[in-house]
Design an enzyme around this catalytic site. Structure first.
Site, PDB file in Angstrom:
ATOM      1  N   GLY A  90      23.633  89.001 -28.973  1.00 18.63           N
ATOM      2  CA  GLY A  90      22.231  89.015 -28.617  1.00 18.63           C
ATOM      3  C   GLY A  90      21.887  90.292 -27.876  1.00 18.63           C
ATOM      4  N   CYS A  91      20.598  90.603 -27.818  1.00 17.37           N
ATOM      5  CA  CYS A  91      20.195  91.852 -27.161  1.00 17.37           C
ATOM      6  C   CYS A  91      20.526  91.812 -25.668  1.00 17.37           C
ATOM      7  CB  CYS A  91      18.723  92.136 -27.409  1.00 17.37           C
ATOM      8  SG  CYS A  91      17.588  90.816 -26.939  1.00 17.37           S
ATOM      9  N   TYR A  92      20.020  90.820 -24.950  1.00 17.85           N
ATOM     10  CA  TYR A  92      20.319  90.741 -23.520  1.00 17.85           C
ATOM     11  C   TYR A  92      21.825  90.592 -23.248  1.00 17.85           C
ATOM     12  CZ  TYR A  92      15.269  89.842 -22.813  1.00 17.85           C
ATOM     13  OH  TYR A  92      13.902  89.917 -22.783  1.00 17.85           O
TER      14      TYR A  92
END
EC number: 1.2.1.38
Length: 316
Positions: A116-118
């Site tokens: 995921g990005c975060y």
């Protein structure tokens, strides 16, 4: 050698479109696409998946699970950009710089789950420090992050770039129920034994992320300071092409972090800021949520997998 066939299932979303852009002009890849009328046809999608050397799933979680189940060709390899398989032991986690040898595990995998990005920023900062014993696995962590509105997907782009954009919020925090789906992924791959508090937010800019993790030195093992934390990160990522560790910054009120500075790249920049007098440290990560946080990471994983294909064909 024939070009590798790549099918992007869900190619009209923000991540899928960015992957298309990043693959445009490459002669070693043939991108397989379906006509608009067939994109949601399960039979045609199954055929496209089975015709691919590598298929990239840019779908909601439930649809990604369904797509993976449609594959019947044992030679088809998958990269899932959703969060459906990120803590599944049957899928290799697609963060090549996460640990020694992770790039080779990705290269040889049949199933890869894109981070995921975060979590990309949080894991990059925390995993080396937890593994080195500098940050306890049960530290009461707070993770704060601001992303560009493209992190909402097409809906966010439509709100901020559509006819009613003037009424869009300049800033909005969310995930206030403290049950964001990224938390198990962060905890699992950072090596945490306790669930962190994760507070994400969106700003009125298209893409880019600043993620920060504050630490109190008094809660760390004796002798651990900002220099030790910085040295551990620098050693972990030395020689990495896409992850850089900025010089240590101490008690500098003029320091700034621009979430958009790495937009369009697949790079991740890590920083350590400290105030020794106050006994406080902030770990920070800056990267493009559509680059290293999504499409860039998917293409990086794709290249690793295709390099393994080339090697295998050469051996045969």
């Amino acid at each position: 050698m024939r070009p590798a066939t790549v099918f992007i299932d869900g190619d009209q979303g923000t991540t899928g479109l960015q992957i298309h852009d990043r693959l445009r002009g490459r002669v070693d890849i043939r991108v397989l696409t379906l006509p608009d009328a067939e994109r949601k046809n399960p039979q045609r999608r199954a055929q496209a998946l089975d015709a691919s050397d590598v298929a990239i799933l840019c779908l909601p979680d439930a649809a990604a699970r369904e797509a993976a189940a449609l594959v019947s060709n044992p030679a088809t390899r998958l990269i899932d950009a959703s969060s459906a398989h990120r803590v599944s032991p049957e899928w290799v986690y697609g963060f090549p710089e996460m640990a020694p040898g992770q790039d080779q595990r990705i290269a040889q995998a049949k199933r890869v789950s894109n981070p995921g990005c975060y979590p990309t920023g949080a894991i990059a900062l925390l995993r080396p420090l937890v593994a080195a014993g500098l940050v306890p696995a049960d530290y009461p962590l707070n993770i704060h992050a601001v992303s560009g509105y493209s992190g909402m997907g097409r809906a966010g782009v439509d709100v901020y770039e559509g006819p009613d954009a003037a009424g869009a919020a300049a800033f909005q925090a969310y995930g206030l129920g403290l049950a964001h789906k990224h938390v198990p992924e962060i905890a699992a791959h950072a090596g945490l034994s306790q669930r962190p508090v994760f507070l994400p937010s969106y700003g009125a800019f298209r893409q880019g992320i600043v993620l920060t993790v504050p630490l109190h030195l008094r809660l760390l093992p004796a002798g651990v300071d900002a220099a030790a934390l910085h040295a551990s990160l620098a050693a972990c990522y030395a020689g990495q092409r896409h992850v850089q560790v900025a010089p240590l910054a101490e008690a500098d009120d003029a320091a700034r972090l621009d979430p958009q500075i790495l937009n369009g790249s697949n790079d991740l920049r890590l920083s350590v800021f400290s105030n020794a007098a106050q006994g406080q440290v902030v770990l920070a990560a800056v990267f493009d949520n559509l680059g290293k946080g999504a499409a860039g990471a998917a293409v990086q994983n794709l290249d690793l997998m295709l390099a393994q294909r080339t090697l295998a064909d050469g051996v045969s």
